[in-house]
Design a protein around this motif. Structure first.
Motif, PDB file in Angstrom:
ATOM      1  N   LEU A 251       0.860  -1.180   0.000  1.00 34.89           N
ATOM      2  CA  LEU A 251       0.000   0.000   0.000  1.00 34.89           C
ATOM      3  C   LEU A 251       0.897   1.230   0.000  1.00 34.89           C
ATOM      4  CD1 LEU A 251      -2.919   1.131   0.222  1.00 34.89           C
ATOM      5  CD2 LEU A 251      -2.539   1.273   2.683  1.00 34.89           C
ATOM      6  N   ARG A 252       0.825   2.004  -1.075  1.00 36.70           N
ATOM      7  CA  ARG A 252       1.668   3.209  -1.180  1.00 36.70           C
ATOM      8  C   ARG A 252       0.811   4.437  -0.899  1.00 36.70           C
ATOM      9  NH1 ARG A 252       5.612   3.938  -6.204  1.00 36.70           N
ATOM     10  NH2 ARG A 252       6.697   2.345  -5.000  1.00 36.70           N
ATOM     11  N   VAL A 253       1.223   5.200   0.107  1.00 37.83           N
ATOM     12  CA  VAL A 253       0.507   6.399   0.539  1.00 37.83           C
ATOM     13  C   VAL A 253       1.422   7.599   0.375  1.00 37.83           C
ATOM     14  CG1 VAL A 253      -0.704   7.541   2.435  1.00 37.83           C
ATOM     15  CG2 VAL A 253      -0.825   5.043   2.198  1.00 37.83           C
ATOM     16  N   ASP A 254       0.912   8.655  -0.253  1.00 35.91           N
ATOM     17  CA  ASP A 254       1.713   9.859  -0.485  1.00 35.91           C
ATOM     18  C   ASP A 254       1.052  11.056   0.196  1.00 35.91           C
ATOM     19  OD1 ASP A 254       3.985  11.091  -2.361  1.00 35.91           O
ATOM     20  OD2 ASP A 254       2.269  12.455  -2.372  1.00 35.91           O
ATOM     21  N   ALA A 255       1.880  11.901   0.816  1.00 33.34           N
ATOM     22  CA  ALA A 255       1.386  13.135   1.429  1.00 33.34           C
ATOM     23  C   ALA A 255       2.543  14.118   1.506  1.00 33.34           C
ATOM     24  CB  ALA A 255       0.823  12.870   2.823  1.00 33.34           C
ATOM     25  N   ALA A 256       2.216  15.406   1.534  1.00 31.73           N
ATOM     26  CA  ALA A 256       3.252  16.418   1.758  1.00 31.73           C
ATOM     27  C   ALA A 256       3.945  16.116   3.085  1.00 31.73           C
ATOM     28  CB  ALA A 256       2.636  17.813   1.773  1.00 31.73           C
ATOM     29  N   SER A 257       5.238  16.410   3.151  1.00 32.84           N
ATOM     30  CA  SER A 257       6.026  15.996   4.308  1.00 32.84           C
ATOM     31  C   SER A 257       5.471  16.478   5.653  1.00 32.84           C
ATOM     32  CB  SER A 257       7.493  16.426   4.142  1.00 32.84           C
ATOM     33  OG  SER A 257       7.590  17.813   3.909  1.00 32.84           O
ATOM     34  N   PRO A 258       4.919  17.704   5.791  1.00 37.87           N
ATOM     35  CA  PRO A 258       4.380  18.080   7.104  1.00 37.87           C
ATOM     36  C   PRO A 258       3.229  17.194   7.550  1.00 37.87           C
ATOM     37  CG  PRO A 258       4.707  20.025   5.738  1.00 37.87           C
ATOM     38  CD  PRO A 258       4.874  18.838   4.839  1.00 37.87           C
TER      39      PRO A 258
ATOM     40  N   LEU B 235       9.840  37.681   6.945  1.00 37.17           N
ATOM     41  CA  LEU B 235       8.712  36.803   6.661  1.00 37.17           C
ATOM     42  C   LEU B 235       9.202  35.540   5.961  1.00 37.17           C
ATOM     43  CD1 LEU B 235       6.137  39.465   5.399  1.00 37.17           C
ATOM     44  CD2 LEU B 235       6.659  38.751   7.754  1.00 37.17           C
ATOM     45  N   ILE B 236       8.645  34.427   6.377  1.00 39.25           N
ATOM     46  CA  ILE B 236       9.044  33.122   5.848  1.00 39.25           C
ATOM     47  C   ILE B 236       7.950  32.646   4.895  1.00 39.25           C
ATOM     48  CG2 ILE B 236       9.733  30.775   6.443  1.00 39.25           C
ATOM     49  CD1 ILE B 236      10.190  31.821   9.331  1.00 39.25           C
ATOM     50  N   GLY B 237       8.307  32.336   3.642  1.00 36.75           N
ATOM     51  CA  GLY B 237       7.296  31.963   2.657  1.00 36.75           C
ATOM     52  C   GLY B 237       7.664  30.727   1.864  1.00 36.75           C
ATOM     53  N   PHE B 238       6.760  30.357   0.973  1.00 34.16           N
ATOM     54  CA  PHE B 238       6.945  29.183   0.126  1.00 34.16           C
ATOM     55  C   PHE B 238       7.608  29.558  -1.198  1.00 34.16           C
ATOM     56  CE2 PHE B 238       3.735  27.621   3.014  1.00 34.16           C
ATOM     57  CZ  PHE B 238       4.042  26.272   3.150  1.00 34.16           C
ATOM     58  N   THR B 239       8.456  28.656  -1.671  1.00 35.45           N
ATOM     59  CA  THR B 239       9.078  28.856  -2.976  1.00 35.45           C
ATOM     60  C   THR B 239       8.016  28.816  -4.069  1.00 35.45           C
ATOM     61  OG1 THR B 239      11.059  27.755  -2.141  1.00 35.45           O
ATOM     62  CG2 THR B 239      10.863  27.994  -4.539  1.00 35.45           C
ATOM     63  N   ALA B 240       7.075  27.892  -3.940  1.00 39.36           N
ATOM     64  CA  ALA B 240       5.959  27.744  -4.876  1.00 39.36           C
ATOM     65  C   ALA B 240       4.942  26.815  -4.228  1.00 39.36           C
ATOM     66  CB  ALA B 240       6.450  27.163  -6.212  1.00 39.36           C
ATOM     67  N   PRO B 241       3.688  26.903  -4.626  1.00 37.45           N
ATOM     68  CA  PRO B 241       3.074  27.842  -5.557  1.00 37.45           C
ATOM     69  C   PRO B 241       2.867  29.208  -4.919  1.00 37.45           C
ATOM     70  CG  PRO B 241       1.414  26.361  -4.701  1.00 37.45           C
ATOM     71  CD  PRO B 241       2.727  25.868  -4.167  1.00 37.45           C
ATOM     72  N   GLU B 242       2.681  30.198  -5.759  1.00 42.20           N
ATOM     73  CA  GLU B 242       2.644  31.579  -5.308  1.00 42.20           C
ATOM     74  C   GLU B 242       1.478  31.863  -4.358  1.00 42.20           C
ATOM     75  OE1 GLU B 242       3.691  35.368  -4.589  1.00 42.20           O
ATOM     76  OE2 GLU B 242       4.885  33.845  -5.621  1.00 42.20           O
ATOM     77  N   HIS B 243       0.340  31.175  -4.547  1.00 43.67           N
ATOM     78  CA  HIS B 243      -0.828  31.487  -3.713  1.00 43.67           C
ATOM     79  C   HIS B 243      -0.589  31.170  -2.236  1.00 43.67           C
ATOM     80  CE1 HIS B 243      -2.345  27.411  -2.819  1.00 43.67           C
ATOM     81  NE2 HIS B 243      -1.896  27.070  -4.007  1.00 43.67           N
ATOM     82  N   LEU B 244       0.420  30.337  -1.928  1.00 40.43           N
ATOM     83  CA  LEU B 244       0.720  30.048  -0.527  1.00 40.43           C
ATOM     84  C   LEU B 244       1.373  31.234   0.175  1.00 40.43           C
ATOM     85  CD1 LEU B 244       1.976  26.357  -0.767  1.00 40.43           C
ATOM     86  CD2 LEU B 244      -0.274  27.196  -0.057  1.00 40.43           C
ATOM     87  N   ASN B 245       1.804  32.225  -0.593  1.00 42.11           N
ATOM     88  CA  ASN B 245       2.377  33.437  -0.003  1.00 42.11           C
ATOM     89  C   ASN B 245       1.339  34.557   0.083  1.00 42.11           C
ATOM     90  OD1 ASN B 245       4.915  32.318   0.409  1.00 42.11           O
ATOM     91  ND2 ASN B 245       5.536  32.743  -1.700  1.00 42.11           N
ATOM     92  N   ARG B 246       0.072  34.176   0.055  1.00 43.00           N
ATOM     93  CA  ARG B 246      -1.014  35.120   0.361  1.00 43.00           C
ATOM     94  C   ARG B 246      -1.607  34.689   1.698  1.00 43.00           C
ATOM     95  NH1 ARG B 246      -2.614  38.539  -3.611  1.00 43.00           N
ATOM     96  NH2 ARG B 246      -1.654  38.218  -5.660  1.00 43.00           N
ATOM     97  N   TRP B 247      -1.431  35.489   2.690  1.00 46.26           N
ATOM     98  CA  TRP B 247      -1.809  35.124   4.046  1.00 46.26           C
ATOM     99  C   TRP B 247      -3.233  35.589   4.372  1.00 46.26           C
ATOM    100  CZ3 TRP B 247       3.122  36.360   7.453  1.00 46.26           C
ATOM    101  CH2 TRP B 247       4.176  35.526   7.009  1.00 46.26           C
ATOM    102  N   PRO B 248      -3.960  34.866   5.235  1.00 49.24           N
ATOM    103  CA  PRO B 248      -5.361  35.202   5.547  1.00 49.24           C
ATOM    104  C   PRO B 248      -5.462  36.359   6.534  1.00 49.24           C
ATOM    105  CG  PRO B 248      -4.698  33.262   6.773  1.00 49.24           C
ATOM    106  CD  PRO B 248      -3.535  33.600   5.872  1.00 49.24           C
ATOM    107  N   LEU B 249      -5.070  37.538   6.074  1.00 48.39           N
ATOM    108  CA  LEU B 249      -5.115  38.746   6.888  1.00 48.39           C
ATOM    109  C   LEU B 249      -5.829  39.841   6.109  1.00 48.39           C
ATOM    110  CD1 LEU B 249      -1.400  38.761   8.137  1.00 48.39           C
ATOM    111  CD2 LEU B 249      -3.416  38.199   9.515  1.00 48.39           C
TER     112      LEU B 249
ATOM    113  N   GLY C  62       6.497  22.880   3.952  1.00 49.68           N
ATOM    114  CA  GLY C  62       5.941  23.542   5.126  1.00 49.68           C
ATOM    115  C   GLY C  62       6.680  23.179   6.398  1.00 49.68           C
ATOM    116  N   GLU C  63       7.238  21.965   6.461  1.00 45.07           N
ATOM    117  CA  GLU C  63       7.991  21.564   7.648  1.00 45.07           C
ATOM    118  C   GLU C  63       9.260  22.400   7.799  1.00 45.07           C
ATOM    119  OE1 GLU C  63       8.952  19.732  11.158  1.00 45.07           O
ATOM    120  OE2 GLU C  63       7.056  19.838  10.072  1.00 45.07           O
ATOM    121  N   THR C  64       9.880  22.749   6.661  1.00 49.38           N
ATOM    122  CA  THR C  64      11.056  23.624   6.723  1.00 49.38           C
ATOM    123  C   THR C  64      10.665  24.998   7.243  1.00 49.38           C
ATOM    124  OG1 THR C  64      12.037  22.444   4.852  1.00 49.38           O
ATOM    125  CG2 THR C  64      12.969  24.602   5.385  1.00 49.38           C
TER     126      THR C  64
END
Length: 315
Positions: A95-102, A190-204, A243-245
């Motif tokens: 059974l192979r399960v994939d998820a983002a590292s965090p 500020l610490i952000g994501f390399t990609a995708p760009e929408h992750l660098n839009r914060w809910p503020l 995200g873990e980084t």
């Protein structure tokens, strides 16, 4: 193969029962239906298998030779069906399960000892990709995806949703101060994501604007239209693909990050990270789904993992 298994079953049952009438009763079919199936089989094989008299049935030489092969085929089919049934009752195989590292680190890996104790015959393969992977190309059985789903060909099992928060470590805030406004925030590291760009839009959103909430728009993954427009685009001082980084950078006091509750709830509880700008925060939640291809009933190992992880992950 020209011959069907139904025809083989009729042939074997006729011989074992001793008559077409007895075979029809055993199979729950009409006498004429059984007779036609037997005739059809002989026509396909272009040979007589049975000689019929008013009192008895007699196998021909060809019928006697074919009977052993027919039994072997039906026995093999029954064994294969039983094997699949056992697999559903006692799942086994890879059974192979994939998820983002965090998500893998915080929500999947901690429960895998318990999963393996329940299903010792399943061989787990856990992979982590920060980008969305093609399930068929990577031979993935289940992928856990965070955010709105785009691929309509996939089936999904909802696991919940996770809120995003703007966070910093007490050490960072002690050294650099806590920003009270959006303008003050831009002056911080500020610490952000390399990609995708929408992750660098914060809910503020700016104070006093966008307080009235409109109806939910499904295309925004559960966010309201106003909330989506109110997201603040940040210019990161440092970026990472995982995200873990970002979490580790925030914990070390490097700067301010926007992270999901599923990976930081324990940090906030233990005061290793502190939520900031709460008065400007939009209550935005990312949907979390386990996705998989389903063109037929699920294999036992896929079904048991979906049931297990849905019960264990609390979002």
């Amino acid at each position: 193969m020209k011959t069907s298994t139904d025809e083989l079953l009729v042939f074997v049952t006729v011989i074992d029962s001793g008559s077409i009438t007895a075979a029809a009763e055993k199979l729950g079919q009409t006498v004429s239906g059984v007779s036609r199936a037997l005739t059809r089989l002989e026509r396909k094989l272009d040979t007589a298998l049975v000689r019929r008299t008013t009192r008895r049935l007699h196998l021909t030489e060809e019928g006697d030779a074919f009977l052993g092969r027919a039994r072997a085929i039906l026995d093999a089919l029954e064994e294969a069906e039983e094997s699949v049934a056992r697999g559903r009752e006692r799942p086994s195989g890879r059974l192979r399960v994939d998820a983002a590292s965090p998500f893998m680190l915080h929500c999947v890996a901690p429960h895998m000892t318990a999963f393996s104790a329940l299903y010792p015959e399943i061989r787990l393969e856990l992979t982590s990709n920060e980008r969305i992977v093609d399930l068929l190309e990577h031979k993935v059985d289940i992928a856990i995806r965070i955010g709105a789903l785009q691929d309509s060909t996939l089936h999904a099992r909802a696991l919940g949703s996770s809120r995003l928060r703007v966070l910093a470590s007490p050490a960072y805030l002690a050294e650099h101060g806590e920003p009270a406004t959006l303008d003050a925030l831009h002056a911080h590291r500020l610490i952000g994501f390399t990609a995708p760009e929408h992750l660098n839009r914060w809910p503020l959103r700016e104070g006093g604007r966008g307080k009235r909430r409109s109806k939910s728009d499904g295309k925004n993954g559960g966010k309201t239209r106003e909330d989506a427009a109110a997201r603040l685009k940040i210019e990161p001082s440092i970026t990472a693909s995982s995200g873990e980084t970002l979490r580790q950078l925030a914990l070390s006091g490097w700067g301010i990050a926007c992270l999901a509750d599923f990976m930081t709830a324990a940090d906030v509880h233990d005061k290793r990270l502190v939520p900031i700008l709460a008065n400007l925060h939009v209550d935005e939640r990312q949907p979390v789904n386990a996705v998989y291809y389903q063109s037929a009933p699920l294999t036992g190992r896929v079904q048991c993992f979906l049931d297990f992880i849905a019960a264990r992950v609390r979002l």
